[in-house]
Design a protein around this motif. Structure first.
Motif, PDB file in Angstrom:
ATOM      1  N   MET A 286       3.307  16.271 -10.964  1.00 17.89           N
ATOM      2  CA  MET A 286       4.403  15.535 -10.372  1.00 17.89           C
ATOM      3  C   MET A 286       3.833  14.383  -9.551  1.00 17.89           C
ATOM      4  SD  MET A 286       7.471  16.802  -7.871  1.00 17.89           S
ATOM      5  CE  MET A 286       8.472  17.503  -9.147  1.00 17.89           C
ATOM      6  N   SER A 287       4.521  13.277  -9.560  1.00 19.54           N
ATOM      7  CA  SER A 287       4.008  12.120  -8.842  1.00 19.54           C
ATOM      8  C   SER A 287       4.822  11.831  -7.586  1.00 19.54           C
ATOM      9  CB  SER A 287       4.015  10.891  -9.758  1.00 19.54           C
ATOM     10  OG  SER A 287       5.315  10.642 -10.240  1.00 19.54           O
ATOM     11  N   VAL A 288       4.201  11.116  -6.678  1.00 21.33           N
ATOM     12  CA  VAL A 288       4.850  10.677  -5.448  1.00 21.33           C
ATOM     13  C   VAL A 288       5.564   9.371  -5.753  1.00 21.33           C
ATOM     14  CG1 VAL A 288       4.437   9.885  -3.085  1.00 21.33           C
ATOM     15  CG2 VAL A 288       3.130  11.814  -4.001  1.00 21.33           C
ATOM     16  N   ARG A 289       6.821   9.305  -5.387  1.00 22.81           N
ATOM     17  CA  ARG A 289       7.619   8.124  -5.703  1.00 22.81           C
ATOM     18  C   ARG A 289       7.519   7.097  -4.574  1.00 22.81           C
ATOM     19  NH1 ARG A 289      13.390   9.641  -7.368  1.00 22.81           N
ATOM     20  NH2 ARG A 289      13.583   9.453  -5.146  1.00 22.81           N
ATOM     21  N   TYR A 290       7.496   5.827  -4.972  1.00 24.13           N
ATOM     22  CA  TYR A 290       7.489   4.755  -3.983  1.00 24.13           C
ATOM     23  C   TYR A 290       8.371   3.616  -4.466  1.00 24.13           C
ATOM     24  CZ  TYR A 290       4.480   1.796  -6.862  1.00 24.13           C
ATOM     25  OH  TYR A 290       3.988   1.007  -7.874  1.00 24.13           O
ATOM     26  N   LYS A 291       8.758   2.806  -3.535  1.00 18.68           N
ATOM     27  CA  LYS A 291       9.497   1.584  -3.855  1.00 18.68           C
ATOM     28  C   LYS A 291       8.851   0.448  -3.087  1.00 18.68           C
ATOM     29  CE  LYS A 291      12.872   2.294  -0.231  1.00 18.68           C
ATOM     30  NZ  LYS A 291      14.218   2.615   0.116  1.00 18.68           N
ATOM     31  N   LEU A 292       9.186  -0.767  -3.465  1.00 18.58           N
ATOM     32  CA  LEU A 292       8.668  -1.933  -2.759  1.00 18.58           C
ATOM     33  C   LEU A 292       9.693  -2.385  -1.731  1.00 18.58           C
ATOM     34  CD1 LEU A 292       7.067  -3.930  -5.685  1.00 18.58           C
ATOM     35  CD2 LEU A 292       5.970  -2.424  -4.033  1.00 18.58           C
ATOM     36  N   VAL A 293       9.199  -2.677  -0.523  1.00 25.18           N
ATOM     37  CA  VAL A 293      10.054  -3.082   0.582  1.00 25.18           C
ATOM     38  C   VAL A 293       9.523  -4.393   1.138  1.00 25.18           C
ATOM     39  CG1 VAL A 293      10.913  -2.428   2.856  1.00 25.18           C
ATOM     40  CG2 VAL A 293      10.569  -0.670   1.125  1.00 25.18           C
ATOM     41  N   LEU A 294      10.407  -5.359   1.317  1.00 19.50           N
ATOM     42  CA  LEU A 294      10.031  -6.652   1.869  1.00 19.50           C
ATOM     43  C   LEU A 294      10.037  -6.558   3.387  1.00 19.50           C
ATOM     44  CD1 LEU A 294       9.366  -9.584   1.115  1.00 19.50           C
ATOM     45  CD2 LEU A 294      11.821 -10.084   1.271  1.00 19.50           C
ATOM     46  N   ARG A 295       8.871  -6.863   3.983  1.00 15.27           N
ATOM     47  CA  ARG A 295       8.735  -6.790   5.432  1.00 15.27           C
ATOM     48  C   ARG A 295       8.016  -8.031   5.954  1.00 15.27           C
ATOM     49  NH1 ARG A 295       6.620  -0.702   5.562  1.00 15.27           N
ATOM     50  NH2 ARG A 295       8.622   0.327   5.381  1.00 15.27           N
ATOM     51  N   LYS A 296       8.101  -8.206   7.248  1.00 13.55           N
ATOM     52  CA  LYS A 296       7.424  -9.318   7.910  1.00 13.55           C
ATOM     53  C   LYS A 296       5.912  -9.186   7.709  1.00 13.55           C
ATOM     54  CE  LYS A 296       7.045 -11.579  12.389  1.00 13.55           C
ATOM     55  NZ  LYS A 296       7.455 -11.582  13.789  1.00 13.55           N
TER      56      LYS A 296
ATOM     57  N   VAL B  87       6.687   5.051   0.531  1.00 13.13           N
ATOM     58  CA  VAL B  87       6.785   6.341  -0.159  1.00 13.13           C
ATOM     59  C   VAL B  87       8.147   6.964   0.137  1.00 13.13           C
ATOM     60  CG1 VAL B  87       5.814   8.661  -0.306  1.00 13.13           C
ATOM     61  CG2 VAL B  87       4.294   6.689  -0.127  1.00 13.13           C
ATOM     62  N   ASN B  88       8.804   7.420  -0.909  1.00 20.46           N
ATOM     63  CA  ASN B  88      10.106   8.076  -0.787  1.00 20.46           C
ATOM     64  C   ASN B  88       9.946   9.574  -0.940  1.00 20.46           C
ATOM     65  OD1 ASN B  88      11.101   5.439  -0.883  1.00 20.46           O
ATOM     66  ND2 ASN B  88      12.925   6.109  -1.946  1.00 20.46           N
ATOM     67  N   SER B  89      10.733  10.311  -0.209  1.00 20.80           N
ATOM     68  CA  SER B  89      10.692  11.764  -0.361  1.00 20.80           C
ATOM     69  C   SER B  89      11.487  12.153  -1.608  1.00 20.80           C
ATOM     70  CB  SER B  89      11.275  12.458   0.869  1.00 20.80           C
ATOM     71  OG  SER B  89      12.660  12.221   0.944  1.00 20.80           O
TER      72      SER B  89
ATOM     73  N   ILE C  34      -5.649  18.067  -2.101  1.00 25.53           N
ATOM     74  CA  ILE C  34      -4.516  17.694  -2.949  1.00 25.53           C
ATOM     75  C   ILE C  34      -4.344  16.184  -3.018  1.00 25.53           C
ATOM     76  CG2 ILE C  34      -3.292  19.856  -2.502  1.00 25.53           C
ATOM     77  CD1 ILE C  34      -1.290  18.051  -0.826  1.00 25.53           C
ATOM     78  N   LEU C  35      -4.877  15.458  -2.039  1.00 28.07           N
ATOM     79  CA  LEU C  35      -4.742  13.999  -2.038  1.00 28.07           C
ATOM     80  C   LEU C  35      -5.456  13.368  -3.228  1.00 28.07           C
ATOM     81  CD1 LEU C  35      -5.147  13.321   1.783  1.00 28.07           C
ATOM     82  CD2 LEU C  35      -3.034  13.504   0.449  1.00 28.07           C
ATOM     83  N   ASP C  36      -6.488  14.051  -3.739  1.00 30.36           N
ATOM     84  CA  ASP C  36      -7.185  13.547  -4.923  1.00 30.36           C
ATOM     85  C   ASP C  36      -6.331  13.669  -6.178  1.00 30.36           C
ATOM     86  OD1 ASP C  36      -9.434  12.990  -3.388  1.00 30.36           O
ATOM     87  OD2 ASP C  36     -10.339  14.958  -3.778  1.00 30.36           O
ATOM     88  N   LYS C  37      -5.279  14.485  -6.113  1.00 35.81           N
ATOM     89  CA  LYS C  37      -4.427  14.734  -7.276  1.00 35.81           C
ATOM     90  C   LYS C  37      -3.134  13.932  -7.238  1.00 35.81           C
ATOM     91  CE  LYS C  37      -6.315  19.331  -7.601  1.00 35.81           C
ATOM     92  NZ  LYS C  37      -6.196  20.684  -7.189  1.00 35.81           N
ATOM     93  N   VAL C  38      -2.932  13.130  -6.201  1.00 29.42           N
ATOM     94  CA  VAL C  38      -1.692  12.369  -6.067  1.00 29.42           C
ATOM     95  C   VAL C  38      -1.662  11.230  -7.070  1.00 29.42           C
ATOM     96  CG1 VAL C  38      -0.357  10.855  -4.534  1.00 29.42           C
ATOM     97  CG2 VAL C  38      -1.376  12.941  -3.633  1.00 29.42           C
ATOM     98  N   SER C  39      -0.561  11.107  -7.762  1.00 28.01           N
ATOM     99  CA  SER C  39      -0.313   9.929  -8.598  1.00 28.01           C
ATOM    100  C   SER C  39       0.972   9.296  -8.082  1.00 28.01           C
ATOM    101  CB  SER C  39      -0.177  10.329 -10.068  1.00 28.01           C
ATOM    102  OG  SER C  39       0.945  11.172 -10.245  1.00 28.01           O
ATOM    103  N   PHE C  40       1.168   8.036  -8.373  1.00 29.85           N
ATOM    104  CA  PHE C  40       2.315   7.307  -7.847  1.00 29.85           C
ATOM    105  C   PHE C  40       3.214   6.825  -8.973  1.00 29.85           C
ATOM    106  CE2 PHE C  40      -0.866   6.978  -4.506  1.00 29.85           C
ATOM    107  CZ  PHE C  40      -0.127   7.317  -3.401  1.00 29.85           C
ATOM    108  N   GLU C  41       4.518   6.851  -8.696  1.00 28.14           N
ATOM    109  CA  GLU C  41       5.526   6.391  -9.643  1.00 28.14           C
ATOM    110  C   GLU C  41       6.433   5.420  -8.913  1.00 28.14           C
ATOM    111  OE1 GLU C  41       9.528   8.152 -11.813  1.00 28.14           O
ATOM    112  OE2 GLU C  41       8.085   9.531 -10.948  1.00 28.14           O
TER     113      GLU C  41
END
Length: 150
Positions: free
Chosen positions: A1-11, A28-30, A119-126
């Motif tokens: 299972m992968s960790v989900r993320y989105k792009l956010v525009l910030r200063k 990163v989104n929960s 477990i951090l070595d096993k994290v993938s991102f989506e």
């Protein structure tokens, strides 16, 4: 299972950024929240203990953890990691000038064990689209990326 993320525009807070500059950053989104009851039930599924037994043990862990932290001890929780109380303070030129009121609010520090950090070595991102979370826009133009806990 992968960790989900989105792009956010910030200063853009970098040193050489121009006035009003913005950049996209990963947020990163929960994938939801595991309740305490569900955690106890899940732990019980991996043992011979009932969910109620797990609940009693977890309550005991919390009681012992609070007592030990208040005594100033570092609590070693095995493969989970270590807990301790930490606080910073303002400084003074001499020891005579230092007052306890200069100590900032204490906090509980958790340091995960090597086994937990593995477990951090096993994290993938989506990457997910920004509109799929239903979160509101923040005044800075990006989305509010804080988790919602009900």
């Amino acid at each position: 299972m992968s960790v989900r993320y989105k792009l956010v525009l910030r200063k853009d807070l970098s040193k050489d950024a121009s006035e009003g500059a913005q950049k996209y950053f990963a947020s990163v989104n929960s994938n939801g929240v595991m309740s305490y009851k569900q955690m106890c039930t899940s732990i019980a599924a991996y043992s011979t203990a009932s969910p109620g037994d797990v609940h009693v043990v977890m309550d005991g862990l919390l009681f012992v953890l609070k007592e030990a932290l208040l005594r100033g001890e570092v609590v070693q929780a095995g493969e989970l990691g270590n807990f301790q109380i930490n606080a910073g303070s303002g400084g003074t030129p001499t020891t005579e000038e230092f007052k306890a009121t200069l100590i900032r609010k204490p906090r509980i520090v958790f340091r995960p064990s090597v086994a937990l950090k593995e477990i951090l070595d096993k994290v993938s991102f989506e990457r997910i689209s920004s509109g799929s979370t239903g979160k509101e826009e923040t005044p800075g133009g990006g989305e509010d990326d804080r988790p919602v806990i009900e």
